[in-house]
Write an enzyme that holds these catalytic residues in place. Sequence first.
Site, PDB file in Angstrom:
ATOM      1  CE  LYS A  75      25.231  -7.194   8.730  1.00 42.98           C
ATOM      2  NZ  LYS A  75      26.503  -7.597   9.363  1.00 42.98           N
ATOM      3  CE  LYS A 119      26.338 -10.497  18.165  1.00 41.75           C
ATOM      4  NZ  LYS A 119      26.584 -10.963  16.776  1.00 41.75           N
ATOM      5  CG  ASP A 132      25.878  -5.275  13.466  1.00 41.96           C
ATOM      6  OD1 ASP A 132      25.259  -5.717  12.477  1.00 41.96           O
ATOM      7  OD2 ASP A 132      26.824  -5.875  13.988  1.00 41.96           O
TER       8      ASP A 132
END
Length: 441
Positions: free
Chosen positions: A345, A21, A318
């Site tokens: 987040k 991504k 992440d």
Amino acid sequence: MGNLKLYPKKLEGEVKIPPSKSMAHRAVICAALGNGISKIENIDYSDDIIATIDAMSSLGAKITKKEDYLEVCGVKWNPSNNDECSKLHLKSNSERIIDCNESGSTLRFLVPIAALFDGVNRFVGRGNLGKRPLDTYYNIFDKQGIKYSYKDGILDLKTEGRLKSGEFKVKGNISSQFITGLLFTLPLLDEDSKIIITTEMESKGYIDLTLSAIKDFGVDIINNNYEEFIIKGNQSYKSRDYRVEGDYSQAAFFLSADAISNDVIVNDLKLDSLQGDKEVLDILERMGLSLRYKNSGLIGKVEGNLRATVIDGSQCPDIIPVISLVAALSEGTTEIINAGRLRIKECDRLSAVTCELNKLGTKISEKEDGLIIKGVKELKGGVEVWSHKDHRIAMTLAIASTVCDLPIILKDYECVSKSYPEFWEDFKAIGGVFNEWNVGE
């Protein structure tokens, strides 16, 4: 959103990891700022990537989804022939709506990029996006006389005025997304610029990805040891064909599954990748996972017991949710440090990990910027857990379900579409067992 009942079932088989991504965002932006037609292959149309595609389209790029690639006609394309690209015009006469959905990358990358163009830019979005600080840009706007207004708590930001070249002082211990946004933008200005980093740089891996993508599209930036970036003005992005590499942040879920007794071969990872989340390999090896190649993919096996370690979350935030799961099943006490940014987040991930994994019998406690995780031997089930509408929490709980003693109910499972729309299909294909569930049944 719906609920799934997830049954304890060992995962076994091969998974082709979706494209990165992070790299897809960067490739779309570079191509869309380019001087011709680019073809981007191996791209997954997650919610975040769609947000960036739509945002760059709003600035004048013509982006078309083909059968197995994305065609991007850049905003700088001005051919003499009368094809579709020659009909582009910048939408500078009225307010542009730039819908970032819930993508922090789209928002922070696009704020300075939009300031390349005349007119009013209005950034909107959903979820917690309006809570993510943008002070770094506001300080720049104040110095340069760029008009802006915003609403507290929700994303509704208006900007008007063009960014000027110069010297930009930015803290390195904030999100690297601000630095990336400037790195994309400043080469297109008429004069030279410099970004000076005023503190120790965190998330260097993400800056490396940005510089790599920018270079691949023909723009040169000098990186002086992450302390300053020298940027020549009047450069242009060159069109090209580009293939997006596999995503280590998504691979982390299946490699972590291997660490807790599953047998998943992970395919389509670039071994010399610059992704910061490649750190997952080193972390899992420190915890006792032996990695080897099988059928051209990567698989892990634990001999003996997993062991605790100290994990610095500053360079790879992440992967922290699923690594916390592995740590919870390791001998000893694991400490996760420098992970305070996880609180802003899609949800407060430190709080969510603690709350949901503790429902399964883990012993996790929060610190302001990290976690203390005392290892347990097994996980229980028979409980209801919640994704907090956060894709990485949902996928972490899915992996956890494979080693619970009873099924679990996962609320709001569809949020995986933000980064990995095919997650549940892949999970099922390698043995995951689940069904739709109405709470109360």
